[in-house]
Design a protein around this motif. Structure first.
Motif, PDB file in Angstrom:
ATOM      1  N   VAL A 240     -25.371  -4.796   2.598  1.00  0.00           N
ATOM      2  CA  VAL A 240     -24.877  -4.049   1.441  1.00  0.00           C
ATOM      3  C   VAL A 240     -26.029  -3.786   0.473  1.00  0.00           C
ATOM      4  O   VAL A 240     -26.811  -4.690   0.166  1.00  0.00           O
ATOM      5  CB  VAL A 240     -23.764  -4.831   0.715  1.00  0.00           C
ATOM      6  N   THR A 241     -26.114  -2.565  -0.025  1.00  0.00           N
ATOM      7  CA  THR A 241     -27.078  -2.202  -1.055  1.00  0.00           C
ATOM      8  C   THR A 241     -26.325  -1.616  -2.238  1.00  0.00           C
ATOM      9  O   THR A 241     -25.426  -0.789  -2.059  1.00  0.00           O
ATOM     10  CB  THR A 241     -28.097  -1.176  -0.529  1.00  0.00           C
ATOM     11  N   VAL A 242     -26.680  -2.065  -3.448  1.00  0.00           N
ATOM     12  CA  VAL A 242     -26.086  -1.549  -4.675  1.00  0.00           C
ATOM     13  C   VAL A 242     -27.148  -0.730  -5.397  1.00  0.00           C
ATOM     14  O   VAL A 242     -28.272  -1.202  -5.585  1.00  0.00           O
ATOM     15  CB  VAL A 242     -25.603  -2.699  -5.588  1.00  0.00           C
ATOM     16  N   VAL A 243     -26.808   0.481  -5.795  1.00  0.00           N
ATOM     17  CA  VAL A 243     -27.712   1.293  -6.611  1.00  0.00           C
ATOM     18  C   VAL A 243     -27.086   1.484  -7.990  1.00  0.00           C
ATOM     19  O   VAL A 243     -25.876   1.661  -8.118  1.00  0.00           O
ATOM     20  CB  VAL A 243     -28.043   2.656  -5.959  1.00  0.00           C
ATOM     21  N   GLU A 244     -27.920   1.391  -9.010  1.00  0.00           N
ATOM     22  CA  GLU A 244     -27.455   1.480 -10.389  1.00  0.00           C
ATOM     23  C   GLU A 244     -28.440   2.315 -11.181  1.00  0.00           C
ATOM     24  O   GLU A 244     -29.654   2.140 -11.061  1.00  0.00           O
ATOM     25  CB  GLU A 244     -27.331   0.078 -10.979  1.00  0.00           C
ATOM     26  N   ALA A 245     -27.934   3.229 -12.015  1.00  0.00           N
ATOM     27  CA  ALA A 245     -28.787   4.106 -12.813  1.00  0.00           C
ATOM     28  C   ALA A 245     -29.385   3.386 -14.030  1.00  0.00           C
ATOM     29  O   ALA A 245     -30.465   3.740 -14.492  1.00  0.00           O
ATOM     30  CB  ALA A 245     -27.998   5.325 -13.270  1.00  0.00           C
ATOM     31  N   GLU A 246     -28.688   2.382 -14.540  1.00  0.00           N
ATOM     32  CA  GLU A 246     -29.179   1.664 -15.720  1.00  0.00           C
ATOM     33  C   GLU A 246     -30.291   0.692 -15.330  1.00  0.00           C
ATOM     34  O   GLU A 246     -30.451   0.348 -14.167  1.00  0.00           O
ATOM     35  CB  GLU A 246     -28.027   0.910 -16.389  1.00  0.00           C
ATOM     36  N   LYS A 247     -30.997   0.206 -16.335  1.00  0.00           N
ATOM     37  CA  LYS A 247     -32.095  -0.739 -16.085  1.00  0.00           C
ATOM     38  C   LYS A 247     -31.584  -2.120 -15.671  1.00  0.00           C
ATOM     39  O   LYS A 247     -32.299  -2.890 -15.048  1.00  0.00           O
ATOM     40  CB  LYS A 247     -32.973  -0.880 -17.326  1.00  0.00           C
ATOM     41  N   HIS A 248     -30.348  -2.452 -16.041  1.00  0.00           N
ATOM     42  CA  HIS A 248     -29.780  -3.768 -15.763  1.00  0.00           C
ATOM     43  C   HIS A 248     -28.397  -3.609 -15.135  1.00  0.00           C
ATOM     44  O   HIS A 248     -27.649  -2.692 -15.483  1.00  0.00           O
ATOM     45  CB  HIS A 248     -29.648  -4.584 -17.049  1.00  0.00           C
ATOM     46  N   LEU A 249     -28.066  -4.522 -14.238  1.00  0.00           N
ATOM     47  CA  LEU A 249     -26.720  -4.529 -13.673  1.00  0.00           C
ATOM     48  C   LEU A 249     -25.714  -4.915 -14.753  1.00  0.00           C
ATOM     49  O   LEU A 249     -26.050  -5.621 -15.705  1.00  0.00           O
ATOM     50  CB  LEU A 249     -26.637  -5.534 -12.521  1.00  0.00           C
ATOM     51  N   ALA A 250     -24.485  -4.459 -14.609  1.00  0.00           N
ATOM     52  CA  ALA A 250     -23.388  -4.780 -15.528  1.00  0.00           C
ATOM     53  C   ALA A 250     -23.737  -4.438 -16.974  1.00  0.00           C
ATOM     54  O   ALA A 250     -23.386  -5.155 -17.901  1.00  0.00           O
ATOM     55  CB  ALA A 250     -22.994  -6.245 -15.387  1.00  0.00           C
ATOM     56  N   TYR A 251     -24.421  -3.325 -17.176  1.00  0.00           N
ATOM     57  CA  TYR A 251     -24.919  -2.941 -18.496  1.00  0.00           C
ATOM     58  C   TYR A 251     -23.813  -2.499 -19.443  1.00  0.00           C
ATOM     59  O   TYR A 251     -23.854  -2.785 -20.629  1.00  0.00           O
ATOM     60  CB  TYR A 251     -25.951  -1.826 -18.339  1.00  0.00           C
ATOM     61  N   HIS A 252     -22.819  -1.804 -18.940  1.00  0.00           N
ATOM     62  CA  HIS A 252     -21.795  -1.220 -19.814  1.00  0.00           C
ATOM     63  C   HIS A 252     -20.654  -2.194 -20.109  1.00  0.00           C
ATOM     64  O   HIS A 252     -20.680  -3.347 -19.708  1.00  0.00           O
ATOM     65  CB  HIS A 252     -21.294   0.088 -19.218  1.00  0.00           C
ATOM     66  N   ALA A 253     -19.641  -1.722 -20.766  1.00  0.00           N
ATOM     67  CA  ALA A 253     -18.591  -2.571 -21.319  1.00  0.00           C
ATOM     68  C   ALA A 253     -17.917  -3.487 -20.307  1.00  0.00           C
ATOM     69  O   ALA A 253     -17.633  -4.633 -20.614  1.00  0.00           O
ATOM     70  CB  ALA A 253     -17.533  -1.707 -22.013  1.00  0.00           C
ATOM     71  N   SER A 254     -17.650  -3.022 -19.111  1.00  0.00           N
ATOM     72  CA  SER A 254     -16.934  -3.892 -18.173  1.00  0.00           C
ATOM     73  C   SER A 254     -17.753  -5.118 -17.816  1.00  0.00           C
ATOM     74  O   SER A 254     -17.214  -6.206 -17.647  1.00  0.00           O
ATOM     75  CB  SER A 254     -16.520  -3.135 -16.906  1.00  0.00           C
ATOM     76  N   GLY A 255     -19.037  -4.982 -17.722  1.00  0.00           N
ATOM     77  CA  GLY A 255     -19.888  -6.118 -17.423  1.00  0.00           C
ATOM     78  C   GLY A 255     -19.999  -7.082 -18.579  1.00  0.00           C
ATOM     79  O   GLY A 255     -20.011  -8.292 -18.403  1.00  0.00           O
ATOM     80  N   ARG A 256     -20.055  -6.577 -19.787  1.00  0.00           N
ATOM     81  CA  ARG A 256     -20.158  -7.453 -20.950  1.00  0.00           C
ATOM     82  C   ARG A 256     -18.835  -8.114 -21.271  1.00  0.00           C
ATOM     83  O   ARG A 256     -18.777  -9.290 -21.583  1.00  0.00           O
ATOM     84  CB  ARG A 256     -20.673  -6.671 -22.149  1.00  0.00           C
ATOM     85  N   SER A 257     -17.732  -7.392 -21.182  1.00  0.00           N
ATOM     86  CA  SER A 257     -16.443  -7.967 -21.567  1.00  0.00           C
ATOM     87  C   SER A 257     -15.955  -8.999 -20.568  1.00  0.00           C
ATOM     88  O   SER A 257     -15.181  -9.882 -20.914  1.00  0.00           O
ATOM     89  CB  SER A 257     -15.389  -6.867 -21.740  1.00  0.00           C
ATOM     90  N   ALA A 258     -16.409  -8.931 -19.329  1.00  0.00           N
ATOM     91  CA  ALA A 258     -15.990  -9.913 -18.337  1.00  0.00           C
ATOM     92  C   ALA A 258     -16.510 -11.297 -18.683  1.00  0.00           C
ATOM     93  O   ALA A 258     -15.978 -12.294 -18.221  1.00  0.00           O
ATOM     94  CB  ALA A 258     -16.483  -9.503 -16.956  1.00  0.00           C
ATOM     95  N   ALA A 259     -17.529 -11.376 -19.516  1.00  0.00           N
ATOM     96  CA  ALA A 259     -18.124 -12.657 -19.861  1.00  0.00           C
ATOM     97  C   ALA A 259     -17.541 -13.242 -21.147  1.00  0.00           C
ATOM     98  O   ALA A 259     -17.964 -14.285 -21.595  1.00  0.00           O
ATOM     99  CB  ALA A 259     -19.627 -12.502 -20.002  1.00  0.00           C
ATOM    100  N   ALA A 260     -16.574 -12.584 -21.750  1.00  0.00           N
ATOM    101  CA  ALA A 260     -16.032 -13.044 -23.029  1.00  0.00           C
ATOM    102  C   ALA A 260     -14.552 -13.374 -22.901  1.00  0.00           C
ATOM    103  O   ALA A 260     -13.800 -12.658 -22.244  1.00  0.00           O
ATOM    104  CB  ALA A 260     -16.225 -11.975 -24.095  1.00  0.00           C
ATOM    105  N   PHE A 261     -14.154 -14.462 -23.521  1.00  0.00           N
ATOM    106  CA  PHE A 261     -12.745 -14.827 -23.615  1.00  0.00           C
ATOM    107  C   PHE A 261     -12.397 -14.809 -25.088  1.00  0.00           C
ATOM    108  O   PHE A 261     -12.896 -15.624 -25.866  1.00  0.00           O
ATOM    109  CB  PHE A 261     -12.502 -16.216 -23.025  1.00  0.00           C
ATOM    110  N   ILE A 262     -11.570 -13.862 -25.486  1.00  0.00           N
ATOM    111  CA  ILE A 262     -11.179 -13.726 -26.884  1.00  0.00           C
ATOM    112  C   ILE A 262      -9.689 -14.003 -26.941  1.00  0.00           C
ATOM    113  O   ILE A 262      -8.870 -13.205 -26.482  1.00  0.00           O
ATOM    114  CB  ILE A 262     -11.519 -12.325 -27.425  1.00  0.00           C
ATOM    115  N   GLU A 263      -9.342 -15.163 -27.479  1.00  0.00           N
ATOM    116  CA  GLU A 263      -7.957 -15.625 -27.421  1.00  0.00           C
ATOM    117  C   GLU A 263      -6.977 -14.670 -28.102  1.00  0.00           C
ATOM    118  O   GLU A 263      -5.856 -14.499 -27.642  1.00  0.00           O
ATOM    119  CB  GLU A 263      -7.870 -17.013 -28.053  1.00  0.00           C
TER     120      GLU A 263
END
Length: 76
Positions: free
Chosen positions: A26-49
């Motif tokens: 499997v190969t993943v290609v991404e246009a951004e400089k970092h994986l999970a750069y946009h909102a879905s990648g950042r929000s997956a790491a947060a738990f806001i009760e």
């Protein structure tokens, strides 16, 4: 040789790649400089009760203590 090409290194693309990697090349290609750069990648790491509608907030509140006790949630 690449068996599967996944376009997009967000949470969906990386999840698919992880699942498929045990049985294919499997190969993943991404246009951004970092994986999970946009909102879905950042929000997956947060738990806001208190985030979401009434149902989501109730589920968050009901699961928070167990998630913390088992080490799934850790302070940022």
């Amino acid at each position: 040789m690449i068996d599967i090409l996944i376009v997009g290194g967000g949470i969906a693309g990386l999840s698919a790649a992880a699942r498929l990697a045990s049985s294919a090349s499997v190969t993943v290609v991404e246009a951004e400089k970092h994986l999970a750069y946009h909102a879905s990648g950042r929000s997956a790491a947060a738990f806001i009760e208190d985030y979401g509608n009434d149902t989501v907030r109730a589920l968050n509140k009901a699961s928070a203590a167990e998630l913390r006790a088992t080490g799934v949630l850790t302070p940022r």
